[in-house]
Scaffold this motif. Structure first.
Motif, short mmCIF file in Angstrom:
data_model
loop_
_atom_site.label_atom_id
_atom_site.label_comp_id
_atom_site.label_asym_id
_atom_site.label_seq_id
_atom_site.Cartn_x
_atom_site.Cartn_y
_atom_site.Cartn_z
N ALA A 234 0.82 -1.21 0.00
CA ALA A 234 0.00 0.00 0.00
C ALA A 234 0.85 1.26 0.00
O ALA A 234 0.48 2.28 -0.59
CB ALA A 234 -0.92 -0.01 1.21
N ALA A 235 2.03 1.16 0.64
CA ALA A 235 2.93 2.32 0.74
C ALA A 235 3.80 2.48 -0.50
O ALA A 235 4.63 3.39 -0.55
CB ALA A 235 3.80 2.19 1.98
N GLY A 236 3.64 1.59 -1.48
CA GLY A 236 4.36 1.75 -2.74
C GLY A 236 5.63 0.95 -2.87
O GLY A 236 6.38 1.14 -3.83
N TYR A 237 5.90 0.03 -1.95
CA TYR A 237 7.12 -0.77 -2.02
C TYR A 237 6.95 -1.96 -2.95
O TYR A 237 5.91 -2.63 -2.92
CB TYR A 237 7.51 -1.27 -0.62
N ASP A 238 7.98 -2.25 -3.72
CA ASP A 238 8.05 -3.49 -4.51
C ASP A 238 8.97 -4.49 -3.83
O ASP A 238 8.84 -5.70 -4.04
CB ASP A 238 8.57 -3.20 -5.92
N THR A 239 9.93 -3.98 -3.06
CA THR A 239 10.87 -4.82 -2.32
C THR A 239 11.02 -4.25 -0.92
O THR A 239 10.66 -3.09 -0.66
CB THR A 239 12.25 -4.86 -2.99
N VAL A 240 11.54 -5.07 -0.01
CA VAL A 240 11.91 -4.60 1.32
C VAL A 240 13.35 -5.01 1.59
O VAL A 240 13.86 -5.99 1.01
CB VAL A 240 11.00 -5.17 2.43
N THR A 241 14.03 -4.26 2.44
CA THR A 241 15.38 -4.60 2.86
C THR A 241 15.29 -5.45 4.11
O THR A 241 14.73 -5.02 5.12
CB THR A 241 16.20 -3.33 3.13
N ALA A 242 15.84 -6.66 4.04
CA ALA A 242 15.62 -7.63 5.13
C ALA A 242 16.90 -8.40 5.41
O ALA A 242 17.84 -8.43 4.61
CB ALA A 242 14.50 -8.60 4.76
N VAL A 243 16.92 -9.03 6.59
CA VAL A 243 18.00 -9.96 6.93
C VAL A 243 17.78 -11.23 6.11
O VAL A 243 16.68 -11.78 6.09
CB VAL A 243 17.98 -10.29 8.43
N PRO A 244 18.80 -11.71 5.40
CA PRO A 244 18.58 -12.89 4.55
C PRO A 244 18.30 -14.13 5.37
O PRO A 244 18.70 -14.25 6.52
CB PRO A 244 19.91 -13.02 3.79
N ARG A 245 17.59 -15.05 4.74
CA ARG A 245 17.36 -16.33 5.39
C ARG A 245 18.68 -17.08 5.57
O ARG A 245 19.50 -17.13 4.65
CB ARG A 245 16.41 -17.20 4.55
N PRO A 246 18.89 -17.68 6.74
CA PRO A 246 20.09 -18.52 6.89
C PRO A 246 20.01 -19.71 5.93
O PRO A 246 18.95 -20.31 5.76
CB PRO A 246 20.02 -18.99 8.35
N ARG A 247 21.13 -20.04 5.33
CA ARG A 247 21.19 -21.18 4.42
C ARG A 247 21.54 -22.44 5.22
O ARG A 247 22.49 -22.42 6.02
CB ARG A 247 22.22 -20.95 3.33
N ALA A 248 20.79 -23.49 5.00
CA ALA A 248 21.02 -24.75 5.71
C ALA A 248 21.24 -25.87 4.71
O ALA A 248 20.60 -25.90 3.65
CB ALA A 248 19.85 -25.07 6.63
N GLU A 249 22.15 -26.78 5.06
CA GLU A 249 22.38 -27.97 4.26
C GLU A 249 22.23 -29.18 5.18
O GLU A 249 22.75 -29.19 6.29
CB GLU A 249 23.76 -27.96 3.64
N LEU A 250 21.48 -30.17 4.71
CA LEU A 250 21.19 -31.36 5.51
C LEU A 250 21.97 -32.54 4.96
O LEU A 250 21.89 -32.85 3.76
CB LEU A 250 19.69 -31.65 5.47
N LEU A 251 22.74 -33.20 5.83
CA LEU A 251 23.51 -34.38 5.46
C LEU A 251 22.92 -35.59 6.19
O LEU A 251 22.96 -35.66 7.43
CB LEU A 251 24.98 -34.20 5.83
N ILE A 252 22.37 -36.52 5.44
CA ILE A 252 21.76 -37.73 6.00
C ILE A 252 22.82 -38.82 6.06
O ILE A 252 23.36 -39.24 5.04
CB ILE A 252 20.57 -38.20 5.15
N LEU A 253 23.12 -39.29 7.27
CA LEU A 253 24.14 -40.31 7.47
C LEU A 253 23.48 -41.65 7.77
O LEU A 253 22.38 -41.71 8.30
CB LEU A 253 25.06 -39.93 8.62
#
Length: 473
Positions: A234-253
């Motif tokens: 509503a305020a006219g934004y197309d993007t926001v400045t945000a903290v990025p999502r942490p990247r996770a990698e899963l290793l199945i042993l």
């Protein structure tokens, strides 16, 4: 084996540097129960009861459950420690660079810049209702053309004039008020009359009623909810400045895991591969890879050292069995062990290590419910800190029935929420998912257990609702 908080392969810290809880833990007898957290879990005491040379040791060095969560939350804010006497130890970690995120991808992120008004809201005087825009006192002569939202601005009104107007349409100049459709009538001559008293400015949203250009709408640190997305749009934004999502990698042993079909010939179905990626996403992580490593130490080392993730999560292999490779691999790569075993059931042989600056590894036990315990104990606080999300406010509910406790360790028990009580669920063994699949939360049961109607701290599950109407008791 190294003491928690030391670099793997270096001498353990002197007990004078430990807090009271850690110092006491060093002199306690091992309390690991065989089979607590997965096949091949090794001798009683688990990995935390092994000496630096890898041989079994009688000392129990597991971390208390509340302390483990504190360490995990703090770990994401500090850089690699180079020794307890080093002034740089526990130095603040470099801040993660904010990113510009399209609104459609921003849900669940945290604002890294304030959301300031780019324009007045509303940006022009608008009608709050369907009806007529009127000028001066009635009755009014109604114009033939109407005014619709999104159309060209109408001409000004003269006293005694009215024009049909839709909600959200621009108000003509010199309008006195908006008369709602249900509050007006026309006579035989086509003149409009009000059916109730009116006042100046009625049902007009004036320009800037919600905000003026430059006003701060939301501060840094705001969690992006659906309502925040609506306000930003509503305020006219197309993007926001945000903290990025942490990247996770899963290793199945584990070589014993099947990806399809029924268990057979000593092989079992992998429950963690299907479960953990979605759970990590629910905790705010961007899961960039899921890899099946098996019981291969060389492959595990290559996967860990080559990972680009902020958090590497492993399943199984954290105890002291013949194919438990997590600890040896962490030692070989010089990782810094922050938590090496936690006094919690299920999930005792979980661990947290800093593999390099900006990257951590959470080692989960192989049994499914024990892995969930490790995820909520160590991965959740670390991911929350990386994402700059606030810690949830702790809350308690009385238990519907007594829960047997462990003599020394915290227990995490699946519960459903029924009215003003938490109902403990059965099928809560380390290898069982039947209870957690029906649960709304996990109850934190202190050492020694909890009585009926005793208040227990609850950990909400990321998708928890008011309950699904199933109670395994």
């Amino acid at each position: 084996m190294t003491a928690p908080g030391t670099r793997a392969g270096t001498p353990a810290a002197d007990t004078d540097d430990l807090d009271v809880e850690e110092a006491l833990a060093l002199v306690r007898e091992p309390r690991e129960e065989p089979g607590d957290d997965g096949p091949g879990s090794g001798p009683p005491g688990g990995p935390a009861a092994r000496r630096a040379d890898g041989r079994p040791d009688g000392r129990h060095t597991a971390t208390a459950w509340p302390r483990a969560r504190e360490i995990a939350a703090r770990a994401a804010r500090t850089a690699r420690a180079h020794g307890r006497d080093d002034p740089a130890a526990d130095a603040p970690a470099p801040r993660r660079a904010p990113v510009s995120v399209p609104l459609g991808d921003a849900l669940g992120l945290v604002l890294a810049a304030p959301l300031d008004a780019l324009t007045d809201l509303p940006s022009f005087d608008t009608s709050a209702m369907d009806g007529w825009a009127v000028a001066g006192p009635g009755p009014w002569q109604v114009r033939e053309e109407g005014v619709l939202a999104g159309h060209a601005p109408p001409g000004p009104l003269s006293d005694g004039e009215a024009v049909r107007i839709a909600t959200g349409a621009r108000i003509p100049a010199d309008t006195t008020a908006v008369l709602r459709t249900e509050h007006g009538r026309t006579d035989a001559q086509g003149r409009l009359h009000p059916t109730r008293e009116m006042f100046h400015g009625q049902d007009i949203r004036p320009r800037g009623q919600e905000c003026r250009t430059g006003d701060q709408l939301l501060p840094v640190g705001t969690l992006v909810t659906p309502a925040v997305l609506g306000l930003a749009a509503a305020a006219g934004y197309d993007t926001v400045t945000a903290v990025p999502r942490p990247r996770a990698e899963l290793l199945i042993l584990g070589d014993e895991l099947l990806t399809e079909g029924l268990p057979h010939d000593g092989l079992i179905r992998d429950a963690l591969g299907p479960m953990l990626p979605s759970w990590l996403r629910a905790l705010g992580a961007d899961v960039i890879a899921v890899r099946r490593i098996g019981d291969d130490a060389r492959a595990l080392r290559k996967a860990v050292t080559g990972s680009r993730a902020d958090l590497v999560v492993t399943t199984g292999g954290t105890a002291a069995g013949p194919v438990d490779h997590v600890h040896p691999v962490l030692e070989r790569i010089g990782a810094e062990l922050l938590v090496d075993g936690v006094k919690v059931r299920p999930g005792h042989p979980m661990l947290l290590a800093r593999t390099k600056d900006g990257q951590h590894l959470v080692g989960l036990p192989g049994n499914p419910l024990a892995a969930v315990s490790g995820l909520l104990t160590l991965a959740e606080p670390l991911l929350r800190t990386l994402a700059a999300r606030p810690a949830p406010e702790p809350y308690t509910l009385p238990l519907k029935e007594a829960v047997q406790g462990h003599p020394y360790d915290t227990r995490l028990i699946p519960v459903v929420l029924r009215g003003d009580h938490a109902v403990p669920l059965h099928y809560n063994g380390p290898a069982m998912l039947r209870g957690i699949a029906a649960a709304d939360a996990l109850a934190v049961v202190p050492p020694g257990g909890a009585r009926q109607d005793e208040e227990a701290e609850l950990l909400d599950l990321p998708w928890a609702t008011a309950g699904i109407g199933v109670c395994f008791t």
